[in-house]
Structure formats: C-alpha cells, structure tokens
Write an enzyme that holds these catalytic residues in place. Structure first.
Site, short mmCIF file in Angstrom:
data_model
loop_
_atom_site.label_atom_id
_atom_site.label_comp_id
_atom_site.label_asym_id
_atom_site.label_seq_id
_atom_site.Cartn_x
_atom_site.Cartn_y
_atom_site.Cartn_z
N TRP A 239 0.74 -0.30 2.63
CA TRP A 239 0.10 -0.44 1.31
C TRP A 239 0.11 0.94 0.65
O TRP A 239 -0.19 1.94 1.30
CB TRP A 239 -1.35 -0.94 1.43
N GLU B 199 2.14 -5.02 1.56
CA GLU B 199 0.92 -5.56 0.92
C GLU B 199 0.86 -5.27 -0.58
O GLU B 199 0.93 -4.13 -1.02
CB GLU B 199 -0.31 -4.94 1.59
N LYS C 35 -0.99 -5.68 -4.54
CA LYS C 35 -2.32 -5.60 -5.12
C LYS C 35 -2.20 -5.85 -6.62
O LYS C 35 -1.16 -5.57 -7.22
CB LYS C 35 -2.92 -4.20 -4.85
N ASP D 15 -3.80 -9.99 0.91
CA ASP D 15 -5.19 -9.52 0.97
C ASP D 15 -6.02 -10.40 0.04
O ASP D 15 -5.70 -10.54 -1.15
CB ASP D 15 -5.24 -8.04 0.54
N HIS E 102 -6.99 -9.13 -3.50
CA HIS E 102 -5.97 -8.48 -4.31
C HIS E 102 -5.36 -9.37 -5.39
O HIS E 102 -4.24 -9.14 -5.83
CB HIS E 102 -4.86 -7.92 -3.42
N HIS F 23 -5.06 -9.92 5.17
CA HIS F 23 -6.18 -8.99 5.09
C HIS F 23 -7.34 -9.83 4.58
O HIS F 23 -7.48 -10.04 3.38
CB HIS F 23 -5.88 -7.83 4.13
N ASP G 190 -14.28 -5.49 -7.23
CA ASP G 190 -14.14 -4.87 -5.91
C ASP G 190 -13.52 -5.86 -4.94
O ASP G 190 -13.86 -7.04 -4.93
CB ASP G 190 -15.49 -4.40 -5.38
N ASP H 278 -13.37 -5.52 -1.45
CA ASP H 278 -13.58 -5.22 -0.04
C ASP H 278 -14.99 -5.45 0.50
O ASP H 278 -15.48 -4.65 1.29
CB ASP H 278 -13.16 -3.77 0.23
N ASP I 148 -10.07 -6.73 6.34
CA ASP I 148 -10.04 -5.52 5.50
C ASP I 148 -11.23 -5.50 4.56
O ASP I 148 -11.20 -6.08 3.48
CB ASP I 148 -8.72 -5.48 4.70
C1 RNT Z 1 -6.23 -1.36 -0.37
C2 RNT Z 1 -5.60 -2.24 0.64
C3 RNT Z 1 -5.37 -1.62 1.98
C4 RNT Z 1 -6.52 -0.76 2.46
C5 RNT Z 1 -6.42 -0.30 3.89
C6 RNT Z 1 -7.31 0.83 4.18
O1 RNT Z 1 -6.51 -2.00 -1.53
O2 RNT Z 1 -6.31 -3.42 0.77
O3 RNT Z 1 -5.06 -2.60 2.91
O4 RNT Z 1 -7.75 -1.39 2.29
O5 RNT Z 1 -5.12 -0.07 4.22
ZN ZN Z 2 -5.77 -4.77 2.35
#
Ligand code: RNT
Ligand code: ZN
Length: 424
Positions: free
Chosen positions: A191, A232, A234, A265, A268, A292, A300, A302, A332
C-alpha cells in the site's frame, strides 16, 4: 463486571444449541471444526499506533493517523511481542501476525528502508516459530523523509521512485525468507499513500509512473510457497482527498493483468459501498484476495472492528462460497484511545464470531429457496436464524480452545494493564 460462565453451563448450553441447529440441518460440531482451521492475521500496528521501531518520524504519516493517547503503548519489539502474546492468549484458534517493514530490529543502527535484511526480522521469526504463528509482511512506504511530500512509487523524481522500488523489492525478499523459514507462505501487501490533495491535471501520468514502478517491483516473481504478493487500493486519504493514484480500478486491473492478489480494505471505498459485495466479482478474476477488515466511520477508515452487518456479510461471502483458501483474512484498524490490547482482542474475536455465525447458517436450504424464487421463505428464514443460540456455540468454542469465555477476558486485560502497561 466481567465474568466467564461456569464450564458446566457452557457445556449444557452448547448441547441445547447443538439440538437447535440440528433441527435446521446444521452440524454445530462441524462448524467449529472448520472455524478452527481459518486463521486471522493480526496487524502488529494496532499495538503501537503504527509507530514502528525507527526514529525517522514521529507521526505515522501518509494520511493514516492513530488518534488518542491511551497510556501503555508498546515502545519496542519486546513490549510489542509481549502485548501480542497476551492478546493471542485471549483469542480462540491459531492465527497469523502481520508485520510492517518499519518494525525491523536493527540493533540500534540506522538502516534505511532500502537496506533492510532478513536478519532484522530474526526475532520475529523465532517468536512466530515458538508460537506456531504464520507471518505476513508489508513494505512501509510512509512515515519517512522520502515520503514527506506524499508520493513514493509514483513520484515524478526518478531517484525517489528508485528508493521505494528498492524498498519494495527488499521487502519481498524478506517476506520470501520468512515464508521459507516458517514453511508457510507470507502474504505481502503493498500500500502506498500517493495522491493529490487538490485536483490534479495529469492523473494519467502519475498512474503510468506507478504502473512502471510496480512492474519493476514485481519483475522477479516469488515462489508462492514462500510469498504471495497483494496490492491495496484506496479511495482517498487525509492529504490525498482529490485523487489517490492507486485507486480501485488501478489495482483491480493491475492484479488481474499481473496475476497478483487483490487487497480489499473495508474502509477504502465510498461510505455506502461494501467489500462484501466485491468478493464474488473479484474472485472471478483474481486467484486470491487479501482482506483488510476494518471499519470506516465517515472519513476515517480504521476503527476497531465490531460485529456489524457488514462484518457478518464479509464472513458469509467467504463461508458460503467455501473461499477460505482463496481469501486471506487480515485486520487493519488502529485506535489509540482505548487499551490497545483490548482493541486487538475485540476486533479479532468479532471477526471469528462473524465466521462462526456464517458457518452455522443453513446455506443449502437458503440457496434452494433462492433458486426457486421463494424470496418470502428466504427472508423469513434469514431473519429467524438471527436469534438461534450461536452465542452458546461461540462460548463452547472458546472453552475448547482454552481461552476465556464471555467477557472474562477483560479481567486478564485489566490485570495486564495494572501489572505491565501502567508501568511503562
Ligand atoms: C492505509 C492502508 C494500509 C495501512 C497499513 C498500516 O490506508 O489501509 O493497509 O493501514 O498498511
Ligand atoms: Zn489497509
């Protein structure tokens, strides 16, 4: 406040639950046997707010930021491993641990990211061996002076691109080494934060540069017994609101054309877009997927994973299709405002719980109803099974796996907080 029910009660409740599930044609023992074979990859970075062990930069950078200042964060490899040990002791099943390159142990020497070596991960390998864990890996293309302007592999400057290409190549070599050592392939996820804060005029060139860099990174392929490469995407990040170079379309095309794993993810995509609906499409075109699992909240991506409808839907897509060998489940999220160890435990137990609920579904019956167009019966059954006693099966699974049942695990966390974390 936090308690584990008596063993005899857990056994009794399970016996009853088993009967309830048998009545709808579901074998609860088979469900937990299958569950025990599905690993979840715990991300090292929840333990220290994506900090790593270098002293290059204080913040995580790259538009990812752990917020909160809950005391007791791990401040070195021993502490991080001890915290992970504790968390893993409260999670049923055998799992994996996901490392970032910036968690290298260089013995106090400054080793830049393009010069890392497998030996810098030897302690992690030894630890994984002792604990029967698999390891996954990530090049760290952020929180570094050469990523300060927000671009890495798609940078207009050729030297900067070269530095990050070298870092990614070396990371893949380290991952191959880890996979070889453990006799268990490492899943290596790439990523990068690259993107524009404001509206760019040349999106094409940046994406073309990224493609060229990636082709250099993946020019030499890994033995899939040692390393599996994933990419990955986003949608946007803080500081890359207007355009992320590695978008979903970019990496979907890249993964298909280069025969790589696609990373999805959960945080994302657009807020109403869900990755559970993407699995069945992506799996028609790519061999394997890395997840993820995360929880997006507004902008946000995460937050700690909760037992949401979407988490359940992700698990259902994996289990219904029998895709557990093609979908690697990684987590993640990073929350620095609560006990970090508890965050690991809550998120991981939820992921496993979601898988269990999916495993207890009478999928064949539901599929038959759907095929004959009986959507009334499909909906009725789907809603009724929500109140079947899956919790009793979960408790029994925890008991058999030798981890605390119910909320009792929090007592362990609180004790550890008092004895270890509060002294840091
Ligand atoms: C960031 C990505 C990535 C990170 C990690 C730390 O937006 O999701 O995967 O969170 O690699
Ligand atoms: Zn991620």
């Amino acid at each position: 406040m936090f308690t584990s029910p008596k063993e005899s009660l857990v056994e009794k409740s399970f016996a009853n639950a088993k009967e309830s599930y048998a009545a709808i044609g579901v074998d609860a023992d088979a469900a937990i046997a299958r569950l025990a074979g599905i690993p979840v990859s715990l991300h090292c970075w929840q333990g220290d707010d994506v900090g790593g062990f270098e002293s290059l930069s204080a913040a995580s950078g790259g538009g990812i930021q752990a917020t909160g200042n809950y005391p007791g964060k791990a401040r070195g490899p021993e502490q991080l491993r001890a915290d992970a040990d504790k968390a893993l002791s409260l999670i049923p099943g055998k799992h994996r641990f996901n490392l970032h390159a910036m968690y290298a142990e260089t013995d106090g020497k400054k080793v830049d990211r393009d010069a890392l070596q497998p030996e810098h991960f030897q302690n992690w390998i030894d630890w994984a061996k002792q604990n029967g864990l698999g390891i996954d890996f990530n090049p760290s293309c952020f929180a570094h002076p050469k990523a300060d302007d927000g671009f890495t592999l798609s940078h207009y400057d050729a030297d900067t691109r070269k530095f990050w290409i070298d870092h990614c190549i070396i990371s893949r070599k380290i991952a191959e080494h880890i996979g070889r050592e453990l006799g268990n392939p490492c899943v290596t996820n790439l990523w990068i934060p690259d993107g524009f804060k404001d509206i760019p005029v040349d999106r094409y060139r940046s994406r073309e540069l990224l493609l060229e860099s990636l082709d250099a990174v993946y020019a030499v392929r890994s033995d899939p017994k040692e390393n599996l490469d994933a990419v990955e995407s986003k949608l946007f990040g803080i500081g890359s609101e207007s355009c992320v170079i590695g978008s979903h379309e970019f990496y979907m095309g890249y993964a298909i054309s280069r025969n790589l794993l696609l990373t999805l993810d959960a945080g994302h995509f657009h807020p109403t877009e869900v990755i559970s609906d993407k699995l069945s499409s992506a799996l028609l075109y790519v061999g394997e997927i890395l997840l993820h699992v995360s929880r997006g909240v507004r902008w946000d991506s995460d937050h700690v994973v909760i037992l949401s409808d979407e988490l359940r839907a992700i698990a259902e897509e994996i289990i219904r299709g029998g895709f557990e060998n093609r979908v690697h489940i990684g987590l993640d999220f990073f929350d620095a405002s609560i006990n970090r160890l508890a965050a690991w435990v809550i998120g991981t137990r939820n992921m496993i719980r979601a898988l269990l609920i999916a495993l207890l579904e009478p999928t064949d019956t539901l599929r038959a109803l759907e095929k004959e167009g009986n959507y009334t019966a499909r909906l009725a059954l789907l809603e009724e099974i929500k109140s079947l006693p899956w919790g009793a099966v979960w408790d029994y699974y925890c008991l058999k796996q030798g981890v605390p049942v119910g909320s009792g695990w929090m007592n362990d966390v609180l004790k550890y907080e008092e004895e270890v974390l509060s002294k840091r």
